[in-house]
Design a protein around this motif. Structure first.
Motif, short mmCIF file in Angstrom:
data_model
loop_
_atom_site.label_atom_id
_atom_site.label_comp_id
_atom_site.label_asym_id
_atom_site.label_seq_id
_atom_site.Cartn_x
_atom_site.Cartn_y
_atom_site.Cartn_z
N UNK A 1 67.74 30.06 -54.70
CA UNK A 1 68.86 29.13 -54.72
C UNK A 1 69.90 29.52 -55.76
N UNK A 2 69.43 29.90 -56.95
CA UNK A 2 70.35 30.27 -58.03
C UNK A 2 71.15 31.53 -57.70
N UNK A 3 70.59 32.38 -56.83
CA UNK A 3 71.27 33.63 -56.48
C UNK A 3 72.28 33.43 -55.35
N UNK A 4 72.30 32.22 -54.78
CA UNK A 4 73.19 31.97 -53.65
C UNK A 4 72.52 32.23 -52.32
N UNK A 5 71.21 32.48 -52.36
CA UNK A 5 70.45 32.69 -51.14
C UNK A 5 69.63 31.46 -50.80
N UNK A 6 68.68 31.63 -49.90
CA UNK A 6 67.81 30.51 -49.57
C UNK A 6 66.45 31.00 -49.05
N UNK A 7 65.42 30.25 -49.41
CA UNK A 7 64.07 30.55 -48.95
C UNK A 7 63.94 30.05 -47.52
N UNK A 8 63.24 30.81 -46.68
CA UNK A 8 63.09 30.45 -45.27
C UNK A 8 61.61 30.36 -44.91
N UNK A 9 61.34 30.06 -43.65
CA UNK A 9 59.95 29.97 -43.18
C UNK A 9 59.35 31.36 -43.05
N UNK A 10 58.02 31.44 -43.14
CA UNK A 10 57.33 32.72 -42.94
C UNK A 10 57.63 33.23 -41.53
N UNK A 11 58.04 34.48 -41.43
CA UNK A 11 58.41 35.06 -40.15
C UNK A 11 59.90 35.08 -39.90
N UNK A 12 60.66 34.40 -40.78
CA UNK A 12 62.11 34.29 -40.59
C UNK A 12 62.82 35.63 -40.73
N UNK A 13 62.31 36.52 -41.60
CA UNK A 13 62.96 37.82 -41.78
C UNK A 13 62.02 39.01 -41.55
N UNK A 14 60.71 38.77 -41.55
CA UNK A 14 59.77 39.89 -41.44
C UNK A 14 59.88 40.62 -40.10
N UNK A 15 60.48 39.97 -39.09
CA UNK A 15 60.66 40.64 -37.80
C UNK A 15 61.67 41.79 -37.92
N UNK A 16 62.41 41.82 -39.02
CA UNK A 16 63.37 42.90 -39.25
C UNK A 16 62.75 44.07 -40.01
N UNK A 17 61.43 44.02 -40.19
CA UNK A 17 60.71 45.07 -40.90
C UNK A 17 59.48 45.48 -40.09
N UNK A 18 58.97 46.66 -40.39
CA UNK A 18 57.70 47.12 -39.85
C UNK A 18 56.74 47.36 -41.01
N UNK A 19 55.48 46.98 -40.84
CA UNK A 19 54.48 47.25 -41.86
C UNK A 19 54.03 48.70 -41.70
N UNK A 20 54.26 49.50 -42.72
CA UNK A 20 53.97 50.93 -42.64
C UNK A 20 53.26 51.41 -43.89
N UNK A 21 52.62 52.57 -43.76
CA UNK A 21 52.08 53.27 -44.92
C UNK A 21 53.12 54.27 -45.38
N UNK A 22 53.24 54.46 -46.70
CA UNK A 22 54.19 55.41 -47.26
C UNK A 22 53.49 56.29 -48.29
N UNK A 23 53.58 57.60 -48.08
CA UNK A 23 53.06 58.57 -49.03
C UNK A 23 54.25 59.37 -49.54
N UNK A 24 54.39 59.48 -50.86
CA UNK A 24 55.54 60.15 -51.46
C UNK A 24 55.08 61.38 -52.22
#
Length: 246
Positions: A117-140
């Protein structure tokens, strides 16, 4: 792909300059304790613990800190933590995923909501944004581990899906369930990696100007300062010019 690499670079530089390194050690130790408590205390028999230990070592966590974290779980005196994922929108509508481990759900939820809220954003329900990501493994691996073509060959042979090589290093992506196997195969061929972890990889990104990027960075820093927050991921993307100013 480029957007994720830029954001990874921003995190890397920030991490090197982080004055609160002990806080990072504490978060990594907490993950080790939880992983050991949930499964076998032997990293060779517990994939999650093995990855947690490997990531801790890559961040230069002392061996005795790692051993204490495991022994804490074995001794039965480890706190009980709930793993909770929060999702929301930061400044300029950037998607944000916050992964936490907490012994007090109400406290953590209140803190995370307040920071959004202080940043000008807002908290949403679980699943509200995770559909825009994929769960992946990362090796660097560092850039000097090998050339791009050789890295690609080793990665595909190990079972990886994609490789992003640049002057900053090699990012090898795989299915989240394959991370342990891919990591082991790459280690056998190229030695120990720089980092091995599960990530949320954006499938779509949000462009930010300098002002928006600075606001988002403040939100991320404030979230990461909280002891209950383990990881913060966004789908932020910035131009090279903005990156240089950051």
């Amino acid at each position: 792909m480029a957007g994720h690499s830029k954001w990874a670079n921003i995190q890397h530089r920030k991490g090197r300059q982080d004055k609160l390194r002990s806080k990072l050690f504490s978060k990594l130790a907490k993950e080790i304790t939880v992983a050991a408590k949930m499964g076998d205390p032997d990293p060779d028999k517990n994939p999650r613990l093995r990855l947690a230990v490997k990531e801790a070592k890559s961040q230069s966590v002392p061996k005795d800190v790692i051993e204490r974290a495991i022994n804490k779980a074995v001794g039965g005196d480890a706190e009980s933590y709930d793993e909770i994922r929060y999702e929301g929108y930061g400044p300029n509508g950037v998607a944000v995923i916050v992964e936490t481990m907490t012994d007090n759900r109400n406290r953590t939820a209140s803190t995370v909501r307040s920071l959004f809220t202080k940043s000008g954003g807002n908290l949403a329900e679980t699943g509200a944004v995770s559909f825009m990501f994929e769960r992946k493994g990362l090796v660097v691996y560092p850039a000097d581990a090998t050339d791009a073509d050789t890295m690609f060959e080793h990665a595909i042979e190990a079972g990886a899906e994609d490789v992003d090589s640049s002057e900053d290093g090699h990012d090898i992506y795989c299915e989240d369930t394959s991370l342990n196997d891919v990591s082991n195969a790459l280690e056998a061929a190229l030695g120990e990696s720089e980092s091995t972890k599960l990530i949320w990889k954006p499938t779509t990104t949000t462009d930010l100007d300098l002002e928006g990027a600075e606001k988002l960075m403040r939100l991320i820093e404030n979230l990461e300062e909280d002891d209950d927050v383990q990881k913060v991921t966004t789908n932020m993307d910035v131009s090279d010019e903005v990156l240089a100013q950051l």
